[in-house]
Enzyme design. Structure first.
Site, PDB file in Angstrom:
ATOM      1  N   GLN A  42      -8.605  -7.436   0.323  1.00 46.79           N
ATOM      2  CA  GLN A  42      -8.143  -7.094  -1.088  1.00 46.79           C
ATOM      3  C   GLN A  42      -9.134  -6.522  -1.645  1.00 46.79           C
ATOM      4  O   GLN A  42      -9.066  -5.502  -2.531  1.00 46.79           O
ATOM      5  CB  GLN A  42      -7.564  -8.480  -1.671  1.00 46.79           C
ATOM      6  CG  GLN A  42      -6.362  -8.639  -1.013  1.00 46.79           C
ATOM      7  CD  GLN A  42      -5.760 -10.022  -1.448  1.00 46.79           C
ATOM      8  OE1 GLN A  42      -6.120 -10.588  -2.544  1.00 46.79           O
ATOM      9  NE2 GLN A  42      -4.602 -10.534  -0.984  1.00 46.79           N
ATOM     10  N   ARG A  46       0.796  -1.240  -0.109  1.00 45.76           N
ATOM     11  CA  ARG A  46       0.075   0.160   0.133  1.00 45.76           C
ATOM     12  C   ARG A  46       0.819   1.096  -0.035  1.00 45.76           C
ATOM     13  O   ARG A  46       0.418   2.368  -0.551  1.00 45.76           O
ATOM     14  CB  ARG A  46      -0.926   0.026   1.209  1.00 45.76           C
ATOM     15  CG  ARG A  46      -2.179  -0.924   0.992  1.00 45.76           C
ATOM     16  CD  ARG A  46      -2.629  -1.232   2.306  1.00 45.76           C
ATOM     17  NE  ARG A  46      -3.914  -2.318   2.224  1.00 45.76           N
ATOM     18  CZ  ARG A  46      -4.193  -3.464   1.951  1.00 45.76           C
ATOM     19  NH1 ARG A  46      -2.839  -4.140   1.804  1.00 45.76           N
ATOM     20  NH2 ARG A  46      -5.087  -4.106   1.856  1.00 45.76           N
ATOM     21  N   ASP A 103      -4.287 -15.298   7.386  1.00 45.70           N
ATOM     22  CA  ASP A 103      -3.136 -15.835   6.943  1.00 45.70           C
ATOM     23  C   ASP A 103      -2.414 -16.697   8.092  1.00 45.70           C
ATOM     24  O   ASP A 103      -1.221 -17.221   7.767  1.00 45.70           O
ATOM     25  CB  ASP A 103      -2.098 -14.832   6.583  1.00 45.70           C
ATOM     26  CG  ASP A 103      -2.705 -14.051   5.480  1.00 45.70           C
ATOM     27  OD1 ASP A 103      -3.254 -14.647   4.559  1.00 45.70           O
ATOM     28  OD2 ASP A 103      -2.168 -12.767   5.122  1.00 45.70           O
TER      29      ASP A 103
END
Ligand code: S3P
Length: 448
Positions: free
Chosen positions: A176, A33, A327
């Protein structure tokens, strides 16, 4: 780069106590980002602590292809001379995002509302992943996308010349997708609204505010309602990227499992949208001390002291915690194998569309190491064997997935027999110093 070179097997053998300080690299989400938002600002953004993993390097190359000036000054120190919102030029060649779902989806969003066309591809893992979740909402702005069957890469995206703002409720909990829609909304006139039922990582919202965008987040009965006003002039920033809590998970979990370990992991994010693994480990009985809480790079962080924890118990992980630890399920499933009782992970079907099908990859590898596992489309259950109880002695397939590779290396450090992976090269995408960092703590890792 993973998926392009030769496979690099790696083996982890039962290790002595892990000791020392594990300084993990910069956060992957914030690194992507900072380059992308820097490219959207007018003037020079300076970044320190940037993760120099292949995923982020691929995003840096992409930003150059769209016209931004991206320069490396030294280890983790970068600058981006941005072209301003709507200032992207048409790239002269295909954009290769390598292994990175975050890279390709955020960049697609960023170019989707400019009158330019770009073709995206990636490695064999990324070419299997669904892009429709991003191109569907982008089509509401007027963007068109032409990919392979099932919305797969390679894909050509034709940006909307006259974009309209959109209101979009996320059908999956995905930062996302949320970020792609917000980035597209930057160059649409009026207000773009994204509604998320379950909160996902909020780095885009925090950073857009930092770069001077007009953005509000309202907590309602429908969930978070995020409203962005289009066509702001973004101001360049100085971004200090905090360390990655998803990378920190590997030394933390290794120390919990390897007998006699006692390590420090400084500057681990306590952002509520990222800290689900740490809450879960504490509930399981992990010995983790959260010291010196403070702010770093706009994120709440703490220093973690982590000690060998032989008495961890399996738990039922609350479904609603999934987005804040999405994750970390692979490495949690390794910890679960060394706990007593069963650990139940439900509501985790998103794991099937990550860099690999992570439920399948972990289930097959853990079974090969002697662990009993149950799974269905949306669930993974691991029957723990207690501290030191895992047999090991297997070679596990990583399927071009860095987190699968690192999870099985953690498993091998505490199993009775060594554990190998067929290909450790994907680790370079997110944690290029993993091998040396773990060896410096005392882990027995070898090539082959
Ligand atoms: C990320 C969002 C998550 C996560 C990925 C990074 C991001 O993906 O798995 O590693 O930086 O926005 P989803 O949005 O698909 O859940």
């Amino acid at each position: 780069m993973s998926g392009h070179g030769e496979a690099q097997p790696m083996t982890a053998t039962k290790s002595g106590p892990l000791r020392g300080v594990a300084e993990v690299p910069g956060d992957k989400s914030i690194s992507h980002r900072s380059l992308i938002f820097g490219a959207m600002a007018v003037g020079e953004t300076r970044v320190t602590g940037l993760l120099e993993g292949q995923d982020v390097l691929d995003t840096a190359s992409a930003m150059r292809a769209f016209g931004a000036d991206v320069i490396r000054h030294g280890q983790g120190e970068w600058s981006v001379h941005g072209v301003g919102v709507g200032g992207f030029r048409e790239p002269a060649d295909v954009i290769d995002c390598g292994n990175s779902g975050t890279g390709v989806r955020l960049i697609m969003g960023t170019m989707a509302t400019s009158a330019i066309t770009a073709t995206f591809t990636g490695d064999a893992s990324l070419r299997k992943r669904p892009m429709g979740r991003v191109t569907d909402p982008l089509s509401l702005f007027g963007t068109r996308a032409y990919g392979r069957a099932g919305g797969r890469l390679p894909m050509t995206v034709v940006g909307a010349a006259n974009p309209v703002p959109v209101r979009y409720a996320l059908p999956v909990a995905s930062a996302q997708v949320k970020s792609a829609v917000l980035l597209a909304g930057l160059n649409a006139p009026g207000q773009t609204v994204v509604i998320e039922k379950e909160p996902t990582r909020d780095h885009s919202e925090r950073m857009l505010l930092g770069f001077g965008a007009e953005l509000t987040v309202e907590k309602t009965a429908e969930g978070n309602v995020i409203t962005l006003t289009g066509r702001p002039e973004l101001r360049p920033q100085t971004v200090a990227v905090p360390r990655d809590p998803s990378s920190a998970a590997f030394p933390v979990c290794a120390a919990l499992l390897v007998e006699g370990s006692d390590i420090m992991v400084p500057g681990v994010s306590q952002n509520l949208t990222r800290n689900g693994l740490y809450l879960t480990l504490v509930e399981m009985g992990a010995d983790i001390e959260f010291m010196n809480p403070r702010e770093e790079g706009g994120e709440p962080v703490a220093d973690l002291r982590v000690r060998f924890s032989p008495d961890m118990k399996g738990i039922e992980v609350p479904d609603e915690r999934a987005p804040s630890m999405i994750d970390e399920y692979p490495v949690l499933s390794v910890v679960a194998a060394f706990a007593t009782g069963k650990t139940v992970m439900r509501g985790v079907k998103e794991l099937r569309v990550k860099e690999s099908d992570r439920i399948d990859a972990m289930a097959r590898g853990l079974e090969a190491c002697g662990v009993r596992v149950e799974e269905d489309e949306d669930t993974l259950i691991v029957h723990g064997l207690g501290a030191g109880g895992v047999q090991g002695g297997a070679t596990c397939a990583t399927h071009l997935d860095h987190r699968i590779a690192m999870s099985f290396m953690v498993c091998g450090m505490a199993s009775k027999k060594p554990v190998s992976v067929d290909d450790a090269s994907p680790i370079l995408t997110s944690f290029p110093v993993f091998e040396g960092l773990m060896q410096a703590l005392g882990a027995d890792l070898s090539r082959g």
